[in-house]
Scaffold this active site. Structure first.
Site, PDB file in Angstrom:
ATOM      1  N   LYS A 180     -15.875  -9.722   7.125  1.00  0.00           N
ATOM      2  CA  LYS A 180     -14.823 -10.586   6.599  1.00  0.00           C
ATOM      3  C   LYS A 180     -15.388 -11.904   6.066  1.00  0.00           C
ATOM      4  O   LYS A 180     -14.818 -12.530   5.190  1.00  0.00           O
ATOM      5  CB  LYS A 180     -13.800 -10.890   7.693  1.00  0.00           C
ATOM      6  CG  LYS A 180     -13.028  -9.679   8.155  1.00  0.00           C
ATOM      7  CD  LYS A 180     -11.874  -9.397   7.229  1.00  0.00           C
ATOM      8  CE  LYS A 180     -11.145  -8.128   7.646  1.00  0.00           C
ATOM      9  NZ  LYS A 180     -10.263  -7.644   6.580  1.00  0.00           N
TER      10      LYS A 180
ATOM     11  N   SER B 175      -7.374   1.985  -2.642  1.00  0.00           N
ATOM     12  CA  SER B 175      -6.162   1.224  -2.890  1.00  0.00           C
ATOM     13  C   SER B 175      -6.569  -0.120  -3.492  1.00  0.00           C
ATOM     14  O   SER B 175      -7.587  -0.688  -3.121  1.00  0.00           O
ATOM     15  CB  SER B 175      -5.423   1.009  -1.575  1.00  0.00           C
ATOM     16  OG  SER B 175      -4.563  -0.100  -1.695  1.00  0.00           O
TER      17      SER B 175
ATOM     18  N   GLU C  98       2.166   1.637  -3.358  1.00  0.00           N
ATOM     19  CA  GLU C  98       1.114   2.075  -4.269  1.00  0.00           C
ATOM     20  C   GLU C  98       0.905   3.583  -4.141  1.00  0.00           C
ATOM     21  O   GLU C  98       0.769   4.307  -5.131  1.00  0.00           O
ATOM     22  CB  GLU C  98      -0.197   1.328  -3.957  1.00  0.00           C
ATOM     23  CG  GLU C  98      -1.313   1.654  -4.938  1.00  0.00           C
ATOM     24  CD  GLU C  98      -2.659   1.043  -4.530  1.00  0.00           C
ATOM     25  OE1 GLU C  98      -2.713   0.324  -3.513  1.00  0.00           O
ATOM     26  OE2 GLU C  98      -3.644   1.303  -5.239  1.00  0.00           O
TER      27      GLU C  98
ATOM     28  N   CYS D  37     -10.989  -1.810  13.970  1.00  0.00           N
ATOM     29  CA  CYS D  37     -11.352  -3.232  14.084  1.00  0.00           C
ATOM     30  C   CYS D  37     -11.589  -3.673  15.530  1.00  0.00           C
ATOM     31  O   CYS D  37     -12.375  -4.590  15.776  1.00  0.00           O
ATOM     32  CB  CYS D  37     -10.270  -4.110  13.487  1.00  0.00           C
ATOM     33  SG  CYS D  37      -9.887  -3.645  11.809  1.00  0.00           S
TER      34      CYS D  37
ATOM     35  N   GLU E 183       0.827  -1.207   0.000  1.00  0.00           N
ATOM     36  CA  GLU E 183       0.000   0.000   0.000  1.00  0.00           C
ATOM     37  C   GLU E 183       0.860   1.256   0.000  1.00  0.00           C
ATOM     38  O   GLU E 183       0.576   2.219  -0.725  1.00  0.00           O
ATOM     39  CB  GLU E 183      -0.933  -0.019   1.215  1.00  0.00           C
ATOM     40  CG  GLU E 183      -2.160   0.840   1.038  1.00  0.00           C
ATOM     41  CD  GLU E 183      -3.301   0.439   1.993  1.00  0.00           C
ATOM     42  OE1 GLU E 183      -3.067  -0.306   2.960  1.00  0.00           O
ATOM     43  OE2 GLU E 183      -4.425   0.880   1.744  1.00  0.00           O
TER      44      GLU E 183
END
Ligand SMILES: Cc1cc2nc3c(=O)[nH]c(=O)nc-3n(C[C@H](O)[C@H](O)[C@H](O)COP(=O)(O)O)c2cc1C
Ligand code: SF4
Ligand code: SF4
Ligand code: SF4
Ligand code: SF4
Ligand code: FES
Lengths: 595, 385, 156
Positions: free
Chosen positions: A368, A329, A286, A525, A283
């Site tokens: 998830k 992303s 990127e 999270c 990431e």
């Protein structure tokens, strides 16, 4: 004192509170517990269950203490005979409308209705059953199970989906005896604009909303000798799982968790943090590529770039901002990177046929489960992650295995994809991905560690709804000299209501940021829809503290310094954003219907 | 006890004179208007019976710039149809009442919340509203009135549910406080008044507060419209001075075989024959003016069943005691009738209705006990056999 | 669908695009299209920038905002107590016989829907029914037949 204060009497005790305080909160101040059901501190006041009623001297009708502000001179009784009788009656009414099956219920021993009904010893036979017998359990979604027969119509889920997530997938429909919680035209959960975040689940007092459970499949795989079953656990699980075993919130149970999983028979117990480090490498690179394209090549690239590790958030943007997917992303989430690496790199190293590998993820998250089942997530040639389990399911499995969790010794994760940095750990808290990315990106750009004490980038931490940080790049290494002197702004949002604010800025072309971290759940999270119930701000904060403590305890604090990461690039992936990465670690998104 | 039936004709007298009344009233200060209203004893005619003067005074004292007036024409209480009659015959009085309220409170925007069932009245009302806007120019009253149509939900007559529905939401009553006077439509101070209450202000200022106050009894002042239906040869809307006994009422309006009178609609009380002499209409049972007369051919079980069916359907459903309680009462009397539950279960149900009364969020759930208890207690045999 | 889109666009101009415009918009759609189709609710949600579930949740609260397909003429018979006492059941039977539909049903060709409703505010003149916005009081079998045959004729 900025506000006026008010003095009232509760059960004979004088209480002084700020003007506007509810009777319920005033009572808490003097340690008087009033039962509640529709009330949740994360949400606006509803005042509809009526179990919190109290008696105000001089008034015939009782008062809902959650919804009534304390006023000067009030004389309140929270447990008079009249109050107790009324409460018990209300509870009996709720039970008469309820599909009481506690012994087989997922929320057994963790259910607010059950606790109250048991405290008041509600008699099941007082009233006739008015349970609607035409309800079926909606199991259409990969993530969310909806069982209306267990719903007490407190509307907490509706308020959650509206206030915290600004999705409004759930609504109260119809009126009178037909009133219920439903979706647009009563469509099944998999056909609506639901992000699968699971926030409604952790705000539901009963088992009306639960995660779809997969543990029986996992047990079967574990028992199958031909299968090699790998489990990886996310950072937020280790700081919350203890709550399932009577530890105080914020207890770090990494070692015991690993031991328990091994005892349960998983062939390999690995760490999602490993792939979190991998995510950061990909990431950060990127982002640097996008920046280079924008600054040097003057190409059109979508900036700001936004993180993509929260599958609820990803589905949200796919539904709500389908024209702006370019900002995401292309990196898969750590869970999915883990899966594709297990079924390629790990399989190769271990010499196991990937078709015999079952890869399980232990996650703080409900989305998830859905993410694992996305058709995009099969780049290894197999379904990369076979099943996502929530922290709660893991807790249940450990109990099913008869393991005395508190007594367990502590063990370490297995090798090959078991090593991780502190940067990966902080992924669990809001701001964590940003912190991890900055630790690595800054080092890559300048050749120096980020200029914060102990690498702790404190401005990105905490529960504030939208956070930002400005970083100035100076003395850059030659490759990144185009960033020299640039002051870049980074933004962080958690909870989809806040994400919407960030996105609206982007849509208007007014976003000040180059890079944004977005997590679907409040607190990140650690406050995920798969975490132990209850989850409140106080508990979120304790879990966050544990996350940073775990980070500080790690010898390696930056993703690019994780030796297993170095190794995987040397021997397998070669370079970040290389061909293999592209194939295995990056993904595409799809435009979805807004309605 | 001596009471008398005094049939009056104030409300339905021609409404052409009300511009004069308004003119004279506007010559008074706002405080004078308020204190005369208080002195007149005029109370809300929508059911809750709150003194109109106090309501206006409180709203006037709110510092906010923007305020609203809502005329509650949702009239959904079974057995009530007087507001429709007022809006049909003398809409000018209602609008002048709103103008007066605008003068006192400073509101510039008003609504008539008209139940969807009365949609056919819209052209007629709109014409009157247009004329009203024109007429008010000469009084310097700047009040714009709009019709807002309901869509078939009884509970939207409850003022906060009404406001919620105007805001485009489900008609679920709000927690109170805050009351609409403080936090009403779009969060602004809002006066909600019943059609008849607003029209009655014109009578107060026509007769003068003292004369108005002398009508009726010590507790209930003024005149009031009654919607009379059921087993009566004189069904319809009648204006009657408050304070008459049920016995006199039955003599006047019954068919000679009256067994019970339901006073105040389904949320009111059922008075059995044996109590006709004891009960005064409108006393202790603040009334929206519905009176339903049942003769001895009627089954009170069927009456109660019909009422409970209504409540179970029209409850907004948000709060436990009302949502589940209504269903329990309905199922409960069915079970007793069918012999599945012993007659003693009726006592349990009465207790339940008391719980509903003291714990429900709004007047709907709170008042179910009125008809339930009075019918079950007075006609117990009919519930069982 | 194009028609619906166009209609809702016009309604949003007429009533505004704030949440408070929701009921008037839905009412007008029902008037034009007899009920709220999924497409129309979605379109309203889009224009008011709220979720479709919220539109449905609100619409389903109100008995006049039908979310099920309904006929061009909606017959609502009052079932409250005084109308009941004065022969609501016979009224319903009579209508059922004429239109060959039961309560809750819509006639073939989508002309008539037969529904029950709570008090219509004409208790002194029961039994009463509403055909769309028109009130018909003191119903007798003859009167019902006469009224309905007018609607049936008009359709032809
Ligand atoms: C369930 C319920 C239904 C009501 N329906 C009406 C109604 O149809 N018309 C009305 O004027 N008031 C109705 N009310 C009373 C209103 O809440 C409010 O008190 C009234 O409009 C105030 O006006 P007033 O003071 O002029 O009576 C209802 C109350 C409840 C609890
Ligand atoms: S939701 Fe709660 S009360 Fe209901 S069956 Fe489950 S545990 Fe029991
Ligand atoms: S999972 Fe999230 S988006 Fe879906 S209904 Fe629940 S709160 Fe709303
Ligand atoms: S699903 Fe759960 S949170 Fe939602 S209303 Fe029902 S019980 Fe409450
Ligand atoms: S009492 Fe009934 S109508 Fe009133 S808020 Fe409660 S459920 Fe709704
Ligand atoms: S907790 Fe107060 S009404 Fe539900």
């Amino acid at each position: 004192m900025s506000k006026n204060t008010i003095t009232l009497i509760i059960d004979g005790t004088k209480v002084t509170v700020e003007e506007g305080t509810s009777i319920l909160d005033a009572a808490k101040k003097v340690d008087i517990e009033i039962p509640t059901l529709c009330h949740h501190e994360d949400l606006c006041v509803a005042g509809n269950c009526r179990v919190c009623v109290v008696e105000e001297k001089g008034k015939n009708n009782l008062t809902a203490s959650c919804a009534a502000p304390a006023t000067e001179g009030m004389d309140i009784l929270t447990s008079s005979p009249k109050v107790r009788r009324a409460r018990k009656d209300i509870m009996a009414l709720l039970v008469s409308e309820h599909n009481t099956q506690c012994t087989t219920c997922y929320r057994n021993t963790n259910c607010e209705l059950q606790t109250l009904a048991s405290d008041y010893n509600v008699d099941n036979d007082i009233y006739l059953s008015v349970l609607k017998n035409n309800t079926t359990i909606d199991k259409s979604s990969w993530s969310i199970e909806k069982d209306d027969s267990k719903c007490i119509r407190c509307q907490r889920c509706v308020r959650t989906c509206a206030e915290i997530q600004h999705v409004n997938a759930l609504a109260v429909t119809h009126k009178g005896h037909e009133m219920k919680i439903s979706t647009f035209m009563d469509f099944p959960m998999n056909e609506i604009v639901c992000t699968n975040c699971g926030q409604c689940i952790i705000h539901c007092p009963t088992a009306a909303l639960t995660e779809r459970r997969y543990y029986d499949d996992i047990w079967e795989a574990i028992d199958d000798p031909t299968k090699h079953v790998v489990v990886n656990t996310a950072p937020s699980v280790r700081v919350a799982l203890g709550e399932m075993f009577d530890y105080e919130p914020g207890k770090i149970v990494t070692g015991k968790m690993v031991t328990a999983l091994k005892k349960m028979g998983f062939d390999s117990v690995l760490d999602t943090d490993f792939s979190a480090d991998l995510t950061i490498i990909e990431e950060a690179n990127e982002l640097l590529v996008r920046l280079k394209k924008a600054f040097v090549d003057k190409e059109e690239v979508a900036l700001p770039m936004i993180t993509s590790c929260s599958p609820g958030w990803v589905k949200f943007i796919e539904h709500m901002y389908p024209e702006h997917l370019g900002h995401l992303s292309t990196c898969k989430s750590p869970q999915q990177m883990f899966g594709s690496m297990v079924k390629t790199y790990y399989a190769e190293k271990k010499g196991i046929d990937p078709k015999d590998i079952v890869c399980v993820a232990g996650m703080p998250c409900a989305a998830k489960k859905y993410e694992a089942n996305r058709p995009e997530m099969r780049d290894s040639g197999f379904q990369d992650i076979d099943a996502g389990l929530t922290t709660r399911e893991l807790g249940h499995m450990i109990k099913q295995a008869g393991i005395k969790f508190q007594e367990l010794p502590e063990e370490n994760f297995d090798k090959i994809m078991g090593e991780s940095s502190g940067a990966a750990v902080v992924f669990g808290a809001t701001g964590g991905v940003m912190e991890a990315a900055l630790r690595t990106a800054y080092a890559v750009i300048t050749g120096r560690p980020v200029p914060f004490d102990n690498l702790n980038i404190t401005p990105v931490r905490g529960m504030e709804s939208i956070k930002e940080i400005t970083i100035k790049f100076e003395d850059c290494v030659p490759e990144y000299s185009f960033l020299e002197g640039i002051e870049a702004k980074f933004g962080i949002a958690h909870g989809l209501t806040n994400a919407r604010a960030i996105m609206d800025q982007i849509v208007e072309g007014k976003s000040p940021y180059v890079f944004i971290e977005i997590m679907a759940c409040p607190g990140g999270c650690i406050g995920g829809g798969g975490q132990p119930i209850p989850t409140t701000d106080e508990i979120r904060k304790k879990r966050i503290e544990a996350i940073y403590a775990e980070d500080m305890g790690k010898p390696i604090r930056m993703s690019h310094e994780n030796p297993e990461i170095k190794e995987i690039y040397e021997s397998f992936l070669k370079v970040p954003l290389g061909e293999k990465s592209h194939h295995l670690l990056h993904t595409k998104y799809r435009k979805r219907k807004r309605y | 006890m001596t009471t008398h039936i005094n049939k009056l004709g104030y409300i339905f007298s021609k409404d052409c004179e009300c511009d004069d009344i308004l003119k004279n009233t506007l010559a008074k200060t706002k405080d004078e208007v308020v204190s005369e209203l208080i002195k007149s004893g005029l109370r809300g005619r929508g059911g809750a019976g709150f003194p109109i003067g106090l309501k206006w005074k409180f709203t006037a004292s709110q510092p906010e710039e923007v305020k609203y007036i809502i005329c509650n024409a949702d009239e959904g209480e079974p057995g009530t149809f007087k507001d429709r009659e007022i809006l049909t015959q003398v809409p000018k009085k209602v609008l002048r009442g709103m103008a007066l309220c605008a003068y006192v409170t400073g509101a510039k925007k008003g609504f008539i919340y008209l139940r969807g069932e009365y949609k056919y009245l819209v052209p007629h009302l709109q014409k009157n509203i247009d004329e009203f806007h024109e007429d008010m120019k000469k009084f310097n009253i700047d009040l714009n009135v709009e019709i807002f149509l309901g869509s078939g939900a009884y509970v939207c007559g409850e003022e906060t549910a009404l406001i919620e529905s105007m805001e485009g939401k489900r008609g679920e009553p709000r927690n109170k406080p805050p009351y609409p006077n403080q936090f009403g439509y779009l969060g602004k101070p809002t006066v909600v008044n019943n059609v008849e209450t607003l029209a009655s202000t014109m009578i107060v200022f026509r007769l003068g507060a003292d004369v108005y106050n002398n009508l009726g009894t010590k507790d209930q002042q003024g005149s009031k419209l009654f919607s009379i239906s059921g087993d009566s040869p004189k069904e319809g809307v009648h204006e009657i001075e408050l304070g008459m006994s049920v016995a006199d009422f039955v003599n006047e309006f019954g068919d000679g075989d009256t067994k019970a009178v339901q006073v105040g609609g389904v949320s009111g009380f059922c008075v059995p024959r044996k109590n006709f002499n004891k009960e005064i209409i409108g006393e202790g049972n603040t009334t929206g003016g519905s009176t339903m007369i049942f003769n001895s051919s009627r089954s009170m079980y069927n009456v109660l069943h019909n009422f409970l069916d209504f409540f179970a359907e029209e409850s907004c459903g948000q709060c436990t005691p009302c949502r589940v309680g209504c269903q329990q009462l309905l199922k409960g009397i069915e079970a007793v009738k069918a012999g599945e539950k012993s007659p003693k279960y009726l006592d349990q149900l009465i207790k339940l209705s008391k719980t509903m009364q003291i714990t429900s969020k709004c007047g709907l759930g709170q008042s179910v006990t009125n008809s339930f208890t009075s019918i079950v207690n007075n006609f117990r045999e009919e519930m069982i056999y | 669908m194009v028609g619906t889109k166009e209609l809702i666009k016009n309604l949003s101009v007429k009533h505004g695009i704030e949440r408070k415009s929701l009921l008037p918009i839905l009412q007008d759609i029902v008037e034009k299209e007899n009920f709220l189709s999924n497409d129309s609710m979605i379109e309203v949600a889009r224009i008011l920038d709220i979720s479709a579930a919220e539109v449905y949740g609100t619409a389903s609260f109100f008995s006049f905002l039908d979310t099920e397909a309904r006929g061009k003429y909606k017959i609502r018979v009052c079932k409250s107590i005084t109308c009941d006492m004065k022969g609501k059941n016979e009224t319903i039977k009579c209508i059922e016989n004429i239109l060959k539909i039961k309560v809750g049903e819509t006639s073939k060709g989508g002309r008539f829907s037969l529904l029950e409703t709570n008090c219509l505010g004409w208790c002194h003149k029961g039994p009463v029914m509403l055909v769309n916005d028109e009130v018909y009081t003191e119903l007798t079998p003859e009167k019902i037949r006469e009224t309905l045959s007018e609607y049936i004729r008009e359709e032809k």
